[in-house]
Design a protein around this motif. Sequence first.
Motif, PDB file in Angstrom:
ATOM      1  N   HIS A 204      -2.205   3.011  -2.203  1.00 36.14           N
ATOM      2  CA  HIS A 204      -2.168   4.468  -2.092  1.00 36.14           C
ATOM      3  C   HIS A 204      -0.831   5.016  -2.591  1.00 36.14           C
ATOM      4  N   ARG A 205       0.244   4.338  -2.248  1.00 33.14           N
ATOM      5  CA  ARG A 205       1.565   4.769  -2.692  1.00 33.14           C
ATOM      6  C   ARG A 205       1.686   4.715  -4.208  1.00 33.14           C
ATOM      7  N   TYR A 206       1.113   3.664  -4.830  1.00 29.90           N
ATOM      8  CA  TYR A 206       1.181   3.542  -6.290  1.00 29.90           C
ATOM      9  C   TYR A 206       0.376   4.647  -6.962  1.00 29.90           C
ATOM     10  N   ILE A 207      -0.818   4.931  -6.441  1.00 30.29           N
ATOM     11  CA  ILE A 207      -1.689   5.955  -7.046  1.00 30.29           C
ATOM     12  C   ILE A 207      -1.022   7.329  -6.979  1.00 30.29           C
ATOM     13  N   LEU A 208      -0.365   7.643  -5.861  1.00 26.21           N
ATOM     14  CA  LEU A 208       0.228   8.969  -5.686  1.00 26.21           C
ATOM     15  C   LEU A 208       1.516   9.148  -6.480  1.00 26.21           C
ATOM     16  N   SER A 209       2.363   8.142  -6.490  1.00 21.38           N
ATOM     17  CA  SER A 209       3.700   8.327  -7.081  1.00 21.38           C
ATOM     18  C   SER A 209       4.061   7.277  -8.111  1.00 21.38           C
ATOM     19  N   HIS A 210       3.159   6.341  -8.393  1.00 23.58           N
ATOM     20  CA  HIS A 210       3.445   5.253  -9.350  1.00 23.58           C
ATOM     21  C   HIS A 210       4.701   4.488  -8.977  1.00 23.58           C
ATOM     22  N   GLN A 211       4.965   4.394  -7.682  1.00 25.51           N
ATOM     23  CA  GLN A 211       6.082   3.581  -7.234  1.00 25.51           C
ATOM     24  C   GLN A 211       5.714   2.106  -7.398  1.00 25.51           C
ATOM     25  N   GLU A 212       6.750   1.277  -7.414  1.00 23.54           N
ATOM     26  CA  GLU A 212       6.519  -0.153  -7.565  1.00 23.54           C
ATOM     27  C   GLU A 212       5.756  -0.686  -6.359  1.00 23.54           C
ATOM     28  N   LEU A 213       4.774  -1.528  -6.643  1.00 19.25           N
ATOM     29  CA  LEU A 213       3.999  -2.107  -5.555  1.00 19.25           C
ATOM     30  C   LEU A 213       4.830  -3.120  -4.777  1.00 19.25           C
ATOM     31  N   LEU A 214       4.353  -3.446  -3.583  1.00 17.42           N
ATOM     32  CA  LEU A 214       5.094  -4.339  -2.701  1.00 17.42           C
ATOM     33  C   LEU A 214       5.137  -5.747  -3.278  1.00 17.42           C
ATOM     34  N   ARG A 215       6.273  -6.382  -3.102  1.00 22.32           N
ATOM     35  CA  ARG A 215       6.448  -7.766  -3.524  1.00 22.32           C
ATOM     36  C   ARG A 215       6.707  -8.619  -2.283  1.00 22.32           C
ATOM     37  N   GLU A 216       6.200  -9.858  -2.342  1.00 18.78           N
ATOM     38  CA  GLU A 216       6.415 -10.811  -1.255  1.00 18.78           C
ATOM     39  C   GLU A 216       6.038 -10.202   0.092  1.00 18.78           C
ATOM     40  N   LEU A 217       4.859  -9.588   0.113  1.00 12.86           N
ATOM     41  CA  LEU A 217       4.347  -8.994   1.344  1.00 12.86           C
ATOM     42  C   LEU A 217       3.634 -10.086   2.144  1.00 12.86           C
ATOM     43  N   GLN A 218       4.125 -10.348   3.343  1.00 12.01           N
ATOM     44  CA  GLN A 218       3.574 -11.413   4.177  1.00 12.01           C
ATOM     45  C   GLN A 218       2.583 -10.822   5.178  1.00 12.01           C
ATOM     46  N   VAL A 219       1.337 -11.296   5.098  1.00 11.37           N
ATOM     47  CA  VAL A 219       0.298 -10.799   5.993  1.00 11.37           C
ATOM     48  C   VAL A 219      -0.484 -11.971   6.563  1.00 11.37           C
ATOM     49  N   ILE A 220      -1.148 -11.712   7.691  1.00 12.58           N
ATOM     50  CA  ILE A 220      -1.998 -12.714   8.317  1.00 12.58           C
ATOM     51  C   ILE A 220      -3.409 -12.577   7.754  1.00 12.58           C
ATOM     52  N   CYS A 221      -3.995 -13.695   7.329  1.00 12.58           N
ATOM     53  CA  CYS A 221      -5.358 -13.714   6.818  1.00 12.58           C
ATOM     54  C   CYS A 221      -6.199 -14.661   7.669  1.00 12.58           C
TER      55      CYS A 221
END
Length: 342
Positions: A204-221
Amino acid sequence: MNPLLKKLLEPRQTEYLLVNHNFIIQETSAELHHYADTPVDAIPGADARISFPELIGIENILMSIIMGRLPSFELKGIARFADPNRPLYFDMLAIEHEGEQEDVPSKLLILIEDATEKMVMKQSLIQRANEANLLVSALAASKDYIDKVISSMGDALLVTTTLGTIKTVNQSAKSLFGYSEAELIGHPLSIIVVEEKLLYQARHRYILSHQELLRELQVICTTKAGEEIWVEFSCSAIQTELQELYDFIYIGRDITERKQQEIEIRRSLAKEQELRQVKSRFFSMLAHEFGNPLSTVLFATKILQDYGDEITHAEKKEYLQHVKSASKHMAQLLDDMRLLSS
């Protein structure tokens, strides 16, 4: 030449030459020399095979036409390249031309029709078709190469739509999460990512402002078997064929073992910190506990040393008792320390 034949030829802008059974030119049209291999030889009285070498080798066929055994013979796409920048192509049709009088032998009428535009267009179409085939082959080879690269990747690859619907997965993703390709394609990313909201916020942040997407985002799967694993994702976006619509690429790496090691390290550090605090409190208490009896011993010893001749026997006995009690207390503290350290 027959006036009716001339009238039929004019709209087609067809040139002609009339030859006898010896292939000697009897008559030509005005612009015939444009199609001759040697224009100066395309004149009445000359051998037609000199100016049109295409006739060499097919004399028997042509004689069969003159004699009425064959109706016609046609050669297509004959080329002349006198000027490399302006190629010339023409079709040649040979038919019998009967004499106007019965005692006059038949001749051979050779019709020549300009086919340059048709041949150039045909060659252009063939060239474009070949180029298209080469492009298709190159695209197919490129797709096959990319598919092989994706399949051989050690990291899990997931491609989703803007809304998070999975479009593409690689073998590593299927192995990591335990799902088949059919079980993942067309399903939401939340099927495997517990904290999908973090990835949604990144999109959503990228679509609205074309900011750089998150890198090395750690999530539980979660895997198909229900096991929770830690995955570190790097996210990027690619423009689709529709403007303002993006596909999102997630490249994930299993960091469960590393995460467990980090947790163990933090636990060890917390225990070590707690132990330091316990030791600090213990030694503070120990210093305090030893301080009182030691002060008593030093004070009594000082009195006995400095004022031993001036105090009474009972007072000396009392100070000695203080020293004895303090010494026993310190001995007891030492025993307690040995017990705790054992």
